[in-house]
Design a protein around this motif. Structure first.
Motif, short mmCIF file in Angstrom:
data_model
loop_
_atom_site.label_atom_id
_atom_site.label_comp_id
_atom_site.label_asym_id
_atom_site.label_seq_id
_atom_site.Cartn_x
_atom_site.Cartn_y
_atom_site.Cartn_z
N VAL A 104 -2.32 -8.21 2.50
CA VAL A 104 -3.03 -7.08 1.90
C VAL A 104 -2.02 -6.21 1.16
O VAL A 104 -1.02 -5.78 1.73
N ALA A 105 -2.30 -5.96 -0.13
CA ALA A 105 -1.34 -5.24 -0.97
C ALA A 105 -1.77 -3.82 -1.28
O ALA A 105 -0.96 -3.02 -1.75
N GLY A 106 -3.06 -3.49 -1.05
CA GLY A 106 -3.50 -2.14 -1.38
C GLY A 106 -4.98 -1.98 -1.15
O GLY A 106 -5.66 -2.93 -0.73
N GLY A 107 -5.49 -0.79 -1.43
CA GLY A 107 -6.91 -0.58 -1.23
C GLY A 107 -7.34 0.85 -1.46
O GLY A 107 -6.58 1.69 -1.93
N ASP A 108 -8.59 1.10 -1.09
CA ASP A 108 -9.19 2.42 -1.23
C ASP A 108 -10.21 2.58 -0.10
O ASP A 108 -10.85 1.60 0.28
N VAL A 109 -10.33 3.79 0.43
CA VAL A 109 -11.29 4.05 1.50
C VAL A 109 -12.10 5.27 1.12
O VAL A 109 -11.53 6.30 0.76
N VAL A 110 -13.42 5.17 1.17
CA VAL A 110 -14.27 6.33 0.92
C VAL A 110 -15.39 6.36 1.95
O VAL A 110 -15.72 5.34 2.57
N ARG A 111 -15.98 7.53 2.12
CA ARG A 111 -17.05 7.68 3.08
C ARG A 111 -18.39 7.43 2.40
O ARG A 111 -18.59 7.84 1.25
N GLY A 112 -19.28 6.74 3.09
CA GLY A 112 -20.60 6.49 2.53
C GLY A 112 -21.53 6.04 3.64
O GLY A 112 -21.11 5.91 4.79
N PRO A 166 0.82 -1.21 0.00
CA PRO A 166 0.00 0.00 0.00
C PRO A 166 0.86 1.26 0.00
O PRO A 166 1.96 1.27 0.52
N GLY A 167 0.30 2.35 -0.58
CA GLY A 167 0.95 3.64 -0.50
C GLY A 167 1.39 4.21 -1.82
O GLY A 167 1.83 5.35 -1.90
N ASP A 168 1.31 3.42 -2.88
CA ASP A 168 1.66 3.97 -4.19
C ASP A 168 0.41 3.92 -5.07
O ASP A 168 -0.68 3.64 -4.60
N ASP A 169 0.54 4.23 -6.36
CA ASP A 169 -0.63 4.24 -7.23
C ASP A 169 -1.24 2.86 -7.34
O ASP A 169 -2.45 2.71 -7.50
N ALA A 170 -0.42 1.83 -7.29
CA ALA A 170 -0.89 0.46 -7.43
C ALA A 170 0.10 -0.46 -6.73
O ALA A 170 1.23 -0.06 -6.45
N ALA A 171 -0.35 -1.65 -6.43
CA ALA A 171 0.52 -2.66 -5.82
C ALA A 171 1.21 -3.47 -6.91
O ALA A 171 0.75 -3.53 -8.05
N VAL A 172 2.31 -4.09 -6.55
CA VAL A 172 2.98 -5.03 -7.44
C VAL A 172 3.10 -6.36 -6.70
O VAL A 172 3.62 -6.41 -5.57
N VAL A 173 2.57 -7.42 -7.31
CA VAL A 173 2.49 -8.73 -6.67
C VAL A 173 3.14 -9.77 -7.58
O VAL A 173 2.93 -9.76 -8.79
N ALA A 174 3.92 -10.65 -6.98
CA ALA A 174 4.57 -11.71 -7.76
C ALA A 174 3.53 -12.62 -8.40
O ALA A 174 2.51 -12.96 -7.79
N ALA A 175 3.78 -13.01 -9.64
CA ALA A 175 2.92 -13.94 -10.37
C ALA A 175 3.82 -14.93 -11.09
O ALA A 175 3.90 -14.94 -12.32
#
Lengths: 331, 331
Positions: free
Chosen positions: B133-141, B41-50
C-alpha cells in the motif's frame, strides 16, 4: 449558473434505467485521448506511459453533502474540482499529471446527465494539465461518491517531499489563497456574488506547472494548500522538524476580499491563512534561489523552538486549524 | 470465524472519536514496505517504481451491502478481497502488481478495529503479490466504501488486451471457477460450510503469477473472471470480433460442488460458467502453444456467426449473464 461545456442533449433517463454497462458507455464516449494513455478505458486495466521509470500516484474521495452540494455546484464543477485537487497533489510532488482513474458511486434515481457532466468536468480539467482519464469503475449506491486517482511523471526531477525544509530557507507560494473560503462564506449566506470568489470555490485553478518548475529550481519541501496555509505548512514543519514563520504583510489580500470580510465580520487574513481547497502550491527554497515572477515569498524557515511549529509574525495564530474532513463544516 | 492475522488489541473507540489524522496514523502504522514503493503514505502523493516505463492501473469500488456484508465477511477478508480483485485486473493485463492506493469511506460510529483489520487484509493480500500500500485517503460517510487503485509493471511484456483473440486460438483458464458462487449460495441459505466454498467467497485467490506468465507465452487475449466465465469471455469475443465456444466436458466441477448443487437444486455448471468473483484468469493462445500444467484448455475461438458470441458445446447458454453490479444480488 455556469454552463456545462461539452454537454449535449440527453434522453431523459436515470442511472438505474441506463444500467451499469450503458452508463459506462455513456461516460467513456465523452472522453478524449491523452498523450500518456497507451490503453484507455474498456479493458481490465489501463496502461499509462511512465517515461521517468517512476510513477507518482495520489487518490482522493469526494462525497456529496461533505465535499460538495448539488445546489451549490454543477456536476461539471464537481468534476473539475475533483480532478483539480488530485492533480494538485501530483504537481506538489514536482510531477506532471498524466492520467486519472475514476471510481464513481451513483444512486439509481440520479439523472444520467449528472455523471455525464461530471465526466465532462473531469475530462476538461485533465486537459488543462495535458492529462486524460484512463479508466474507472461505476457502482450504484446511496451517496454520490467521486474517487479519483491521479498519476504523474517526474520528468527526471527528484520528488519534492514535505520533509526537506531547512532553517534559512524561504517560504514561497503561488496560486490563490483564501478565495475558495471566501466563496464558501458567500454561498453559505445565500449569495451568488462576488462571482470571482464563488467560482473559486466551485472550481479551483491549481498552478499545475508550478510544481515541476519548483522541483527543477531546487525546492527543498513542497505541498499544495488543501487544508489551509497554516495547516499545510504545519505538515512541512512537522515532517522537516523546523519552525515556519509567516509574514502577514507579504500575503496578498485583494481589496474585494477585504470588502467581503468587512461585510460578514471576518478578518480576511483568516481565509488566506486557513482557507483550504484553492490548491495553491507552497514550497521552501534555499534563500539564495531567485524565484519566478508568480511566486511570492511569504515567510521563512527557522530552527525549532518552544513556539508553535507555524507562527504568523512570530506569534501563534490562534484561529489556525484549517479544514478537517471529519468536521461537519459542509453538512 | 477466520482470525485476523497481524491484529493487535485496540483501545475501544470509534472512527469518529479517533478523528481523521488519528485514523490515518493507525492505518499507516499497520503497513509494510514494498520493493516498488519509493515514497509511501504521508506525503502529497506516492512515488512507485515503473521500471518498464509504462504503468498498468486499475480502480474498483466495494460498497457495504452491495459487495460485502459485515455479517458474512470479516473486515480482514473484505480487505483481502478488495486488494485481490484489483490486483487480478493488473495480472490480467500481463503485469506484476506493485502498489495499491486506498480510498476509504467510514461512518463515524464504526469501531476503529474494522478499518484497522481491513487494512491488515489489504496489506497481507498485497504481500502475496509482492506489492504494498503506497497511499490513500480517508473520509467520513454513511456507507463503508473501499476504493482501491492497483498499479503494476509489465516487465517488458506487451499488455494483453481483450481484443487479440483469433479464430483457431484455444481458450484456457487457470485458477478457480464457481467456488465463490457456490459459497455465496451456501452463505445465503444460512450455512457456514462446506468451508472451502465459503472461504472462496470470502477471500478469492487469484493466480497473480499466471497473468505475466501467459503474456510471456504469447497469450492473444486475456481477462480475469470477475463477472462469470461466459460474461467475461463475452467481453473478449466482443472486443476481438470472434465467437468463443466452451467445451463443458473440459470444465472441472469438483465432486463437493456437485453435492451442493444437488442439495440446493442448482446445476453446478451454472456456477462454473456464470459465477464471478473467483478471479480466475482466462486467456486465448495460439493452438500450437504448449501451456503450463495449471492451465486447462476449455474451449476454442471461432469465426463470428449467427450464434451468440459465447456458446457452450455449440449452443447458447440460456442461464448465462454473469454478475451485474447494478443488480440487487447482494442486497
Amino acid at each position: 449558473m455556469l454552463s456545462s461545456p461539452g454537454g449535449r442533449p440527453h434522453a431523459p433517463s436515470t442511472v438505474g434505467e441506463l444500467g451499469e454497462f450503458g452508463l459506462i458507455r455513456e461516460l467513456t464516449s465523452r472522453l478524449t485521448d491523452g498523450p500518456a494513455v497507451r490503453i484507455g478505458p474498456g479493458d481490465d486495466a489501463a496502461v499509462v506511459a511512465a517515461p521517468d521509470r517512476r510513477v507518482v500516484a495520489s487518490t482522493d474521495l469526494l462525497l456529496e453533502g461533505r465535499h460538495f452540494r448539488r445546489d451549490w455546484s454543477t456536476a461539471y464543477d464537481v468534476g473539475r474540482k475533483a480532478a483539480a485537487q488530485n492533480m494538485a497533489d501530483i504537481a506538489a510532488m514536482g510531477a506532471v499529471p498524466t492520467a486519472l482513474l475514476l471510481g464513481l458511486v451513483v444512486p439509481a434515481e440520479l439523472p444520467v446527465n449528472w455523471p455525464s457532466e461530471l465526466m465532462d468536468g473531469i475530462r476538461d480539467e485533465a486537459q488543462v494539465a495535458a492529462a486524460a482519464v484512463a479508466g474507472g469503475d461505476v457502482v450504484r449506491g446511496d451517496t454520490i461518491t467521486v474517487a479519483i486517482t491521479a498519476l504523474g511523471d517526474l520528468r527526471h526531477n527528484e520528488p519534492v517531499t514535505r520533509s526537506g525544509a531547512r532553517p534559512g530557507d524561504v517560504v514561497a507560494v503561488t496560486g490563490w489563497l483564501g478565495w475558495s473560503a471566501a466563496g464558501h462564506v458567500v454561498l453559505s449566506r445565500g449569495f451568488r456574488s462576488p462571482r470571482a470568489f464563488v467560482e473559486a470555490h466551485r472550481r479551483p485553478e491549481p498552478p499545475y506547472h508550478a510544481g515541476p518548475a519548483a522541483a527543477a529550481l531546487g525546492a527543498t519541501a513542497m505541498t499544495d494548500v488543501s487544508d489551509g496555509l497554516v495547516a499545510d505548512l504545519g505538515h512541512i514543519a512537522e515532517a522537516s522538524r523546523v519552525r515556519i514563520d509567516l509574514h502577514s504583510g507579504d500575503l496578498d489580500i485583494p481589496a474585494q476580499m477585504c470588502d467581503i470580510g468587512h461585510a460578514v465580520g471576518v478578518d480576511p487574513l483568516q481565509w488566506v491563512l486557513t482557507g483550504g481547497e484553492d490548491h495553491a502550491i507552497v514550497a521552501t527554497f534555499p534563500a539564495e534561489q531567485k524565484l519566478p515572477a508568480r511566486w511570492r515569498t511569504v515567510g521563512e524557515v527557522l530552527a525549532p523552538s518552544a513556539l508553535p511549529q507555524v507562527t504568523v509574525d512570530g506569534a501563534a495564530w490562534d484561529r489556525a486549524g484549517g479544514w478537517s474532513h471529519f468536521d461537519d463544516t459542509e453538512r
